[in-house]
Design a protein around this motif. Structure first.
Motif, short mmCIF file in Angstrom:
data_model
loop_
_atom_site.label_atom_id
_atom_site.label_comp_id
_atom_site.label_asym_id
_atom_site.label_seq_id
_atom_site.Cartn_x
_atom_site.Cartn_y
_atom_site.Cartn_z
N TRP A 286 0.52 -1.58 -0.05
CA TRP A 286 0.03 -0.45 0.05
C TRP A 286 0.81 1.27 0.13
N SER A 287 2.18 1.14 0.26
CA SER A 287 3.18 2.09 1.00
C SER A 287 2.96 2.89 -1.08
N ASP A 288 2.70 3.13 -2.35
CA ASP A 288 2.86 3.59 -2.86
C ASP A 288 1.33 4.28 -4.08
N ALA A 289 0.75 3.91 -2.64
CA ALA A 289 -0.70 3.73 -3.79
C ALA A 289 -1.20 5.55 -3.21
N PRO A 290 -1.80 6.26 -4.00
CA PRO A 290 -2.07 7.64 -3.29
C PRO A 290 -3.13 8.53 -2.51
N ALA A 291 -2.60 9.04 -1.87
CA ALA A 291 -3.29 9.14 -0.26
C ALA A 291 -4.42 8.81 -0.65
N ALA A 292 -5.65 9.74 -1.71
CA ALA A 292 -6.95 9.73 -2.07
C ALA A 292 -7.50 8.20 -2.52
N THR A 293 -6.73 6.64 -2.29
CA THR A 293 -7.09 5.54 -2.42
C THR A 293 -7.90 5.24 -1.45
N LEU A 294 -8.64 3.57 -0.99
CA LEU A 294 -8.49 3.76 0.30
C LEU A 294 -7.61 2.22 0.82
N PRO A 295 -6.27 2.09 -0.34
CA PRO A 295 -5.00 1.89 0.29
C PRO A 295 -4.55 2.19 1.01
N GLY A 296 -4.44 3.69 0.32
CA GLY A 296 -3.48 4.62 0.99
C GLY A 296 -3.90 4.75 2.64
N ALA A 297 -5.20 5.50 2.28
CA ALA A 297 -5.58 5.99 3.26
C ALA A 297 -5.27 4.64 4.89
N ASP B 85 -15.38 6.89 7.97
CA ASP B 85 -15.30 8.72 7.44
C ASP B 85 -14.43 8.86 8.98
N VAL B 86 -15.08 8.13 9.77
CA VAL B 86 -15.10 9.00 11.26
C VAL B 86 -14.01 8.59 11.95
N ALA B 87 -13.32 7.51 11.28
CA ALA B 87 -12.29 6.90 11.99
C ALA B 87 -11.11 7.54 11.32
N LEU B 88 -11.25 7.94 9.49
CA LEU B 88 -10.20 9.11 9.38
C LEU B 88 -10.35 9.84 9.94
N GLU B 89 -11.74 10.52 10.37
CA GLU B 89 -11.28 12.34 10.88
C GLU B 89 -10.24 11.97 12.25
N ARG B 90 -10.80 10.87 13.19
CA ARG B 90 -10.24 10.97 14.38
C ARG B 90 -8.67 10.95 13.73
N ALA B 91 -8.55 9.86 13.07
CA ALA B 91 -6.58 10.30 12.63
C ALA B 91 -6.21 11.71 12.65
N ALA B 92 -6.90 11.95 11.89
CA ALA B 92 -6.74 13.60 11.52
C ALA B 92 -6.57 14.58 12.22
N SER B 93 -7.16 14.25 13.03
CA SER B 93 -7.73 15.47 14.55
C SER B 93 -5.84 14.35 15.08
N PHE B 94 -5.91 13.17 15.28
CA PHE B 94 -4.97 12.69 16.56
C PHE B 94 -3.39 13.98 15.14
N LEU C 295 -14.20 11.44 0.66
CA LEU C 295 -14.14 11.16 -0.43
C LEU C 295 -15.38 9.33 -0.56
N TRP C 296 -15.30 8.90 1.00
CA TRP C 296 -15.69 7.21 1.47
C TRP C 296 -16.80 8.12 1.57
N ARG C 297 -17.66 9.27 2.69
CA ARG C 297 -18.89 9.81 2.29
C ARG C 297 -19.53 10.25 0.83
N ALA C 298 -19.16 9.88 0.11
CA ALA C 298 -19.80 10.80 -1.46
C ALA C 298 -19.54 8.95 -1.92
N GLY C 299 -19.00 8.24 -1.40
CA GLY C 299 -18.78 6.73 -2.25
C GLY C 299 -17.79 6.73 -3.04
N ARG C 300 -16.72 8.03 -3.11
CA ARG C 300 -16.20 7.78 -4.14
C ARG C 300 -14.68 7.27 -3.05
N LEU C 301 -14.04 6.80 -2.50
CA LEU C 301 -12.79 5.85 -1.65
C LEU C 301 -12.73 4.86 -2.28
N GLU C 302 -12.13 4.91 -3.63
CA GLU C 302 -11.01 3.25 -4.11
C GLU C 302 -10.06 2.77 -3.72
#
Length: 199
Positions: free
Chosen positions: A62-73, A137-146, A192-199
């Motif tokens: 996953w390390s090469d995956a863009p940030a705006a993808t599920l593996p990147g996140a 999306d909540v898990a991602l936002e918690r990590a972002a705030s952390f 992106l996850w909330r919009a159904g676009r995080l793949e």
């Protein structure tokens, strides 16, 4: 699926398109399997993925995956957890330093007041648990705030080091900037996850 050793033995390495497909397929399978399974042992294994499989194996996926993808996140979440797991004392210190500068993010991150090493480890595990048992999306936002609270703490730490260790202060300042960038990437992934676009 090829493991990293087999992949390295292929002539010319993996095609970037195949590498991307493997990253997306494994990330989607992991998240969807984890979210569909209520077995606490499966959840514990998913949270401890880096400990059991090794950071190199997860990085190869996953390390090469863009940030705006599920593996990147996922990569960013697992790296954050691994840092907390390996150096909880420093993370707790930086978190305590950053709390005053980022009170809203402190609330979202959900860390105890005056956290110690065990508290930050528990939050890192809870964030990853949220990927599989709650709203991603909540898990991602918690990590972002952390990350944002830690970035503020690292910046304050850099200020204190400025006169006694200028090189260390520069490294900490770069680390704080990287944490802010990671926070922004995780926030974007949540949207992106909330919009159904995080793949």
């Amino acid at each position: 699926m090829l493991d990293p050793v087999q992949a390295e033995e292929l002539p010319g390495g993996l095609d970037p398109a195949v590498r991307s497909q493997v990253a997306h397929t494994t990330a989607a399978a992991l998240v969807h399997h984890g979210r569909a399974n209520e077995d606490p042992d499966v959840l514990a294994r998913l949270i401890a993925l880096v400990e059991t499989e090794g950071l190199d194996v997860v990085a190869a996926l996953w390390s090469d995956a863009p940030a705006a993808t599920l593996p990147g996140a996922l990569w960013r979440l697992y790296v954050l957890r691994e840092w907390v797991r390996r150096d909880p004392g420093t993370v707790a210190d930086r978190y305590r330093l950053g709390v005053g500068a980022a009170p809203v993010h402190e609330v979202v991150a959900g860390v105890a007041d005056a956290p110690g090493p065990a508290d930050v480890r528990a939050v890192a595990d809870a964030v990853l648990s949220g990927v599989y048992t709650g709203d991603l999306d909540v898990a991602l936002e918690r990590a972002a705030s952390f990350c944002r609270v830690l970035a503020a703490g690292a910046a304050f730490d850099a200020d204190h080091l400025d006169t006694v260790d200028p090189g260390g202060a520069v490294r900490l300042t770069h680390g704080a900037a990287s944490l802010v960038r990671t926070a922004e990437e995780l926030e974007h992934a949540a949207a992106l996850w909330r919009a159904g676009r995080l793949e």
